[in-house]
Motif scaffolding. Sequence first.
Motif, mmCIF file in Angstrom:
data_model
loop_
_atom_site.group_PDB
_atom_site.id
_atom_site.type_symbol
_atom_site.label_atom_id
_atom_site.label_comp_id
_atom_site.label_asym_id
_atom_site.label_seq_id
_atom_site.Cartn_x
_atom_site.Cartn_y
_atom_site.Cartn_z
ATOM 1 N N SER A 1 46.149 33.312 46.309
ATOM 2 C CA SER A 1 46.940 32.981 47.354
ATOM 3 C C SER A 1 46.070 32.587 48.679
ATOM 4 O O SER A 1 46.645 31.924 49.494
ATOM 5 N N LEU A 2 44.885 32.840 48.705
ATOM 6 C CA LEU A 2 43.985 32.417 49.776
ATOM 7 C C LEU A 2 43.887 31.064 49.923
ATOM 8 O O LEU A 2 43.649 30.142 50.910
ATOM 9 N N VAL B 1 45.038 46.937 39.738
ATOM 10 C CA VAL B 1 44.454 46.647 40.984
ATOM 11 C C VAL B 1 43.469 45.223 40.676
ATOM 12 O O VAL B 1 43.623 44.349 41.858
ATOM 13 N N LEU B 2 42.969 45.111 39.622
ATOM 14 C CA LEU B 2 42.310 43.784 39.355
ATOM 15 C C LEU B 2 43.303 42.576 39.413
ATOM 16 O O LEU B 2 42.968 41.421 40.179
ATOM 17 N N LEU B 3 44.365 42.637 38.817
ATOM 18 C CA LEU B 3 45.360 41.653 38.694
ATOM 19 C C LEU B 3 45.895 41.430 40.165
ATOM 20 O O LEU B 3 46.209 40.008 40.293
ATOM 21 N N CYS B 4 46.136 42.294 40.955
ATOM 22 C CA CYS B 4 46.840 42.098 42.350
ATOM 23 C C CYS B 4 45.524 41.471 43.305
ATOM 24 O O CYS B 4 45.867 40.495 43.986
ATOM 25 N N THR B 5 44.259 41.575 42.832
ATOM 26 C CA THR B 5 43.235 41.116 43.611
ATOM 27 C C THR B 5 43.165 39.750 43.222
ATOM 28 O O THR B 5 42.850 38.955 43.964
ATOM 29 N N VAL B 6 43.471 39.469 41.878
ATOM 30 C CA VAL B 6 43.176 37.945 41.594
ATOM 31 C C VAL B 6 44.452 37.150 42.190
ATOM 32 O O VAL B 6 44.262 36.056 42.653
#
Length: 151
Positions: free
Chosen positions: A78-79, A68-73
């Motif tokens: 991407s933003l 989850v932390l990797l996907c959040t990064v």
Amino acid sequence: MVYILTIACIFTADLLIKNRVEKTEKIGKTRKIFGGRLLLRRHHNKGFVLNKGSGRQWLVAACSLVLVLLCTVCFVVSLGNRGNTLLRTGLAFLLGGAYSNTYDRLKRRYVVDYISFPVKWKRFSDIIFNLSDFCIAAGAFLCCLAEIVNI
């Protein structure tokens, strides 16, 4: 902002459904909903997919948290890029579901699953999902599609 709202809506909707299922449904009981098109079943998944790793809940929770932390990064990075709306939409769906399931793993020590399908193929009809599972799958599909389109 739309992406953050998507994440929050998925997390909240799934959490509300899980809390309702925990309060109103008994484990092992099946109830037909939507004219029998879906089955409502309360199940506690103490592992990953299909309860794999249920004997090592701490490891499952740790892996879930790291992913989850990797996907959040990836999502935050991407933003900062213009375009690639499909990727951000996929990551928002994926994260909304992943946050909900990871929250369950950390708070309850299991993930509440509650939806299954009344199909003739027994192996598939025995699998129980939750809203987060569908959002994670849809998000992963959209992320893959975004990569294919950008090639």
